[in-house]
Design an enzyme around this catalytic site. Structure first.
Site, mmCIF file in Angstrom:
data_model
loop_
_atom_site.group_PDB
_atom_site.id
_atom_site.type_symbol
_atom_site.label_atom_id
_atom_site.label_comp_id
_atom_site.label_asym_id
_atom_site.label_seq_id
_atom_site.Cartn_x
_atom_site.Cartn_y
_atom_site.Cartn_z
ATOM 1 N N CYS A 16 22.633 29.767 23.373
ATOM 2 C CA CYS A 16 23.513 29.271 22.306
ATOM 3 C C CYS A 16 24.272 30.481 21.774
ATOM 4 O O CYS A 16 24.301 31.520 22.436
ATOM 5 C CB CYS A 16 22.726 28.521 21.232
ATOM 6 N N GLY B 38 18.840 29.399 17.683
ATOM 7 C CA GLY B 38 18.618 27.948 17.630
ATOM 8 C C GLY B 38 17.887 27.449 18.857
ATOM 9 O O GLY B 38 16.981 26.600 18.753
HETATM 10 C C1 RB5 Z 1 26.932 27.008 17.035
HETATM 11 O O1 RB5 Z 1 27.999 27.305 16.220
HETATM 12 C C2 RB5 Z 1 25.766 27.957 16.732
HETATM 13 O O2 RB5 Z 1 25.236 27.657 15.494
HETATM 14 C C3 RB5 Z 1 24.724 27.855 17.799
HETATM 15 O O3 RB5 Z 1 25.292 28.149 19.036
HETATM 16 C C4 RB5 Z 1 23.552 28.818 17.679
HETATM 17 O O4 RB5 Z 1 23.959 30.113 17.508
HETATM 18 C C5 RB5 Z 1 22.491 28.396 16.725
HETATM 19 O O5 RB5 Z 1 21.452 29.035 16.588
#
Ligand code: RB5
Length: 146
Positions: free
Chosen positions: A65, A70
């Site tokens: 991500c 996340g």
């Molecule tokens: C998306 O904008 C972002 O929040 C996601 O890719 C990630 O970094 C979340 O932990």
């Protein structure tokens, strides 16, 4: 070696790069999406890749991500998953040697393509060291029942 790979929109470009890198190296790759840069939700792909590991449809997983955070938080909610967010080759090696990680998490907005490829190479080269490290993983498994 079968690798399940997944990303959200923020990890899409790096996912494509790592997927091609693995294919060139002879790995079998299952692409769990996402398939475009359209905004989407990272836990969806974390679950999909984790389920591939749990069901033994894949040997290892890679999740990407924007930050890698996340994906690692999501995947680690699933019993038996040890998802490691790695920023460099040292972390990649230790995540296997000590933690026997079954999913590598990367931040598409954190690491460049060349560093990410190098992290991936180190991760697949490393070997779990067992012994005292297995004892610690057993304690982690107990935590999953609390
Ligand atoms: C998306 O904008 C972002 O929040 C996601 O890719 C990630 O970094 C979340 O932990």
């Amino acid at each position: 070696m079968i690798v399940a790979i997944g990303s959200d929109h923020a990890g899409f470009d790096l996912k494509e790069t790592i997927k091609n890198h693995l294919l060139e190296k002879g790995f079998e790759v299952i692409d769990c999406g996402t398939h475009s840069k359209e905004s989407t939700d990272y836990p969806v792909y974390a679950k999909e890749v984790a389920i591939h590991i749990k069901s033994q449809k894949a040997d290892k997983g890679i999740l990407i991500c924007g930050s890698g955070l996340g994906m690692s938080i999501s995947a680690n909610k699933i019993r038996g998953i040890r998802a490691a967010l790695c920023l460099n080759e040292y972390m990649a090696r230790k995540s296997i040697e000590d933690n026997n990680a079954n999913i590598l998490c990367l931040g598409g907005r954190v690491v460049g393509f060349d560093l990410a490829k190098s992290i991936v190479d180190e991760w697949f080269k490393a070997q779990f060291q067992g012994g005292r490290h297995q004892r610690r993983l057993d304690i982690i498994s107990e935590l999953e029942t609390t």
